[in-house]
Scaffold this motif. Structure first.
Motif, PDB file in Angstrom:
ATOM      1  N   GLN A  41       0.821  -1.205   0.000  1.00 27.57           N
ATOM      2  CA  GLN A  41       0.000   0.000   0.000  1.00 27.57           C
ATOM      3  C   GLN A  41       0.857   1.257   0.000  1.00 27.57           C
ATOM      4  O   GLN A  41       0.499   2.273  -0.581  1.00 27.57           O
ATOM      5  CB  GLN A  41      -0.922  -0.019   1.234  1.00 27.57           C
ATOM      6  N   SER A  42       2.027   1.164   0.652  1.00 23.55           N
ATOM      7  CA  SER A  42       2.897   2.335   0.790  1.00 23.55           C
ATOM      8  C   SER A  42       3.870   2.512  -0.381  1.00 23.55           C
ATOM      9  O   SER A  42       4.648   3.463  -0.409  1.00 23.55           O
ATOM     10  CB  SER A  42       3.712   2.218   2.082  1.00 23.55           C
ATOM     11  N   GLN A  45       3.583   5.932  -2.466  1.00 26.62           N
ATOM     12  CA  GLN A  45       3.961   7.076  -1.641  1.00 26.62           C
ATOM     13  C   GLN A  45       5.454   7.071  -1.345  1.00 26.62           C
ATOM     14  O   GLN A  45       6.061   8.139  -1.206  1.00 26.62           O
ATOM     15  CB  GLN A  45       3.173   7.043  -0.327  1.00 26.62           C
ATOM     16  N   GLU A  49       6.503  12.402  -2.978  1.00 31.04           N
ATOM     17  CA  GLU A  49       5.251  13.032  -2.560  1.00 31.04           C
ATOM     18  C   GLU A  49       4.307  13.314  -3.716  1.00 31.04           C
ATOM     19  O   GLU A  49       3.085  13.291  -3.552  1.00 31.04           O
ATOM     20  CB  GLU A  49       5.569  14.341  -1.828  1.00 31.04           C
ATOM     21  N   ASN A  70      -5.757   8.426  -5.122  1.00 28.85           N
ATOM     22  CA  ASN A  70      -6.371   7.470  -4.200  1.00 28.85           C
ATOM     23  C   ASN A  70      -5.326   6.683  -3.424  1.00 28.85           C
ATOM     24  O   ASN A  70      -5.589   6.218  -2.306  1.00 28.85           O
ATOM     25  CB  ASN A  70      -7.281   6.501  -4.951  1.00 28.85           C
ATOM     26  N   ARG A  71      -4.138   6.527  -4.016  1.00 28.79           N
ATOM     27  CA  ARG A  71      -3.071   5.768  -3.369  1.00 28.79           C
ATOM     28  C   ARG A  71      -2.121   6.667  -2.586  1.00 28.79           C
ATOM     29  O   ARG A  71      -1.025   6.242  -2.215  1.00 28.79           O
ATOM     30  CB  ARG A  71      -2.336   4.924  -4.401  1.00 28.79           C
ATOM     31  N   GLY A  72      -2.554   7.914  -2.363  1.00 26.24           N
ATOM     32  CA  GLY A  72      -1.849   8.766  -1.410  1.00 26.24           C
ATOM     33  C   GLY A  72      -0.914   9.807  -1.960  1.00 26.24           C
ATOM     34  O   GLY A  72      -0.185  10.446  -1.188  1.00 26.24           O
ATOM     35  N   LEU A  73      -0.911  10.035  -3.271  1.00 21.00           N
ATOM     36  CA  LEU A  73       0.006  11.015  -3.845  1.00 21.00           C
ATOM     37  C   LEU A  73      -0.712  12.313  -4.199  1.00 21.00           C
ATOM     38  O   LEU A  73      -1.885  12.298  -4.594  1.00 21.00           O
ATOM     39  CB  LEU A  73       0.673  10.463  -5.107  1.00 21.00           C
ATOM     40  N   ASN A  74       0.008  13.422  -4.055  1.00 19.44           N
ATOM     41  CA  ASN A  74      -0.429  14.667  -4.657  1.00 19.44           C
ATOM     42  C   ASN A  74      -0.117  14.582  -6.149  1.00 19.44           C
ATOM     43  O   ASN A  74       0.823  13.884  -6.554  1.00 19.44           O
ATOM     44  CB  ASN A  74       0.301  15.852  -4.034  1.00 19.44           C
ATOM     45  N   THR A  96     -10.510  12.787  -2.884  1.00 21.94           N
ATOM     46  CA  THR A  96      -9.366  12.197  -2.185  1.00 21.94           C
ATOM     47  C   THR A  96      -8.760  13.087  -1.116  1.00 21.94           C
ATOM     48  O   THR A  96      -8.027  12.594  -0.251  1.00 21.94           O
ATOM     49  CB  THR A  96      -8.254  11.829  -3.188  1.00 21.94           C
ATOM     50  N   ARG A  98      -6.380  15.108  -1.657  1.00 21.78           N
ATOM     51  CA  ARG A  98      -4.978  15.341  -2.002  1.00 21.78           C
ATOM     52  C   ARG A  98      -4.807  16.688  -2.692  1.00 21.78           C
ATOM     53  O   ARG A  98      -5.762  17.244  -3.260  1.00 21.78           O
ATOM     54  CB  ARG A  98      -4.460  14.236  -2.927  1.00 21.78           C
TER      55      ARG A  98
END
Length: 310
Positions: A41-42, A45, A49, A70-74, A96, A98
């Motif tokens: 999952q990480s 990221q 960033e 959705n997977r945590g990135l800007n 999201t 983000r």
């Protein structure tokens, strides 16, 4: 002598069976990518960033923008139409939470890259998706009957990949990590008549990506070329998704499970299976006059039907 021949044939047969078995086992990775080479999952990221996506206003580029957010990135969205970029950015931010930046740029031009590089300064960019592209002609046709905007297509499909990679890879090398996804096409993996210029431009992306991966694989950078068959996007006139033609959202979500499998992928299981079957068909079959004439005739009937319905 007869005994030697029998031994030789047995040996060749055994080696052939072994090769087939190894290939079959190797192909299983496309059925079970999350088991064969799981992507934590990480993972995305951890690359950095920010993610930069070209051609992000619609289609595959828009889908990558949403999925990476959705997977945590800007995300930095780059495209030609400002209104589309603003709409996508607003949707991503609301869905999201983000951060999203937009850069308006026309990739058919060559004077855009200084401004892009300036506006990316200070961002820790971990992922680059070189997605922007255009068709020389929407429907199959012979070279002289197609659009005369060869320079626009070369700039958009080829120069953009090289320039954007130059801009962003420098900081990836300094940080010893990064992910570059170059979106090519299945028709770039073989000479494709009736889409001559488009096929050649995607062959450049394919070869460029494969060579680049060899040069920088020891630098911690993952470089993968994605070569889909059919994806429903505005560029392809939004055909209805089916077993082979995937929606952009479905295709992108599945393709991101393959980022650690190999340096090239067709992007989804259906396209990987289709490629296996097509590889058994000799290239000369696709290049026969009969096939080309049939494709052109069917295309003409399709266009006539479309005209009657409008």
């Amino acid at each position: 002598m007869e005994e030697l021949q029998n031994w030789l044939f047995t040996f060749i047969g055994a080696v052939s069976c072994l090769v087939c078995l190894v290939n079959c086992i190797w192909f299983l990775k496309y059925f079970f990518p999350r088991t064969w080479s799981p992507v934590p999952q990480s993972f995305f990221q951890a690359m950095g960033e920010w993610a930069v996506i070209t051609g992000a206003g619609d289609g595959i580029g828009k889908a990558y923008s949403f999925e990476l957010a959705n997977r945590g990135l800007n995300t930095v969205l780059i495209g030609r139409t400002l209104e589309k970029l603003k709409k996508v950015a607003s949707e991503i931010e609301k869905a999201t939470g983000r951060n999203v930046k937009i850069i308006q740029a026309d990739f058919t031009k060559n004077d855009i890259y200084y401004d892009i590089e300036e506006r990316l300064q200070g961002l820790e960019i971990g992922i680059l998706v070189n997605n922007v592209g255009m068709l020389h002609n929407t429907y199959p046709c012979c070279f002289l009957d197609g659009s005369k905007k060869d320079e626009d297509l070369i700039n958009c499909n080829m120069i953009s990949v090289s320039k954007m990679t130059q801009i962003i890879m420098k900081q990836m090398v300094s940080r010893q990590k990064g992910l570059i996804l170059n979106i090519a096409s299945a028709v770039g993996t073989f000479p494709c008549p009736l889409y001559t210029i488009y096929s050649a431009s995607k062959a450049f992306v394919y070869t460029f990506s494969k060579a680049l991966e060899v040069e920088y694989k020891t630098k911690g950078i993952i470089i993968q070329v994605v070569t889909p068959f059919g994806v429903s996007t505005p560029m392809t006139k939004n055909p209805k998704p089916n077993l082979i033609t995937k929606s952009a959202k479905t295709f992108v979500r599945e393709s991101l499970d393959y980022v650690r499998l190999s340096d090239e992928t067709y992007g989804c299981l259906a396209h990987e299976i289709l490629a296996v079957f097509l590889h058994f068909v000799p290239l000369w079959v696709f290049h026969t006059n009969k096939i080309q004439e049939t494709i052109l005739r069917l295309n003409q009937k399709y266009l006539e039907k479309m005209q009657k319905n409008t």
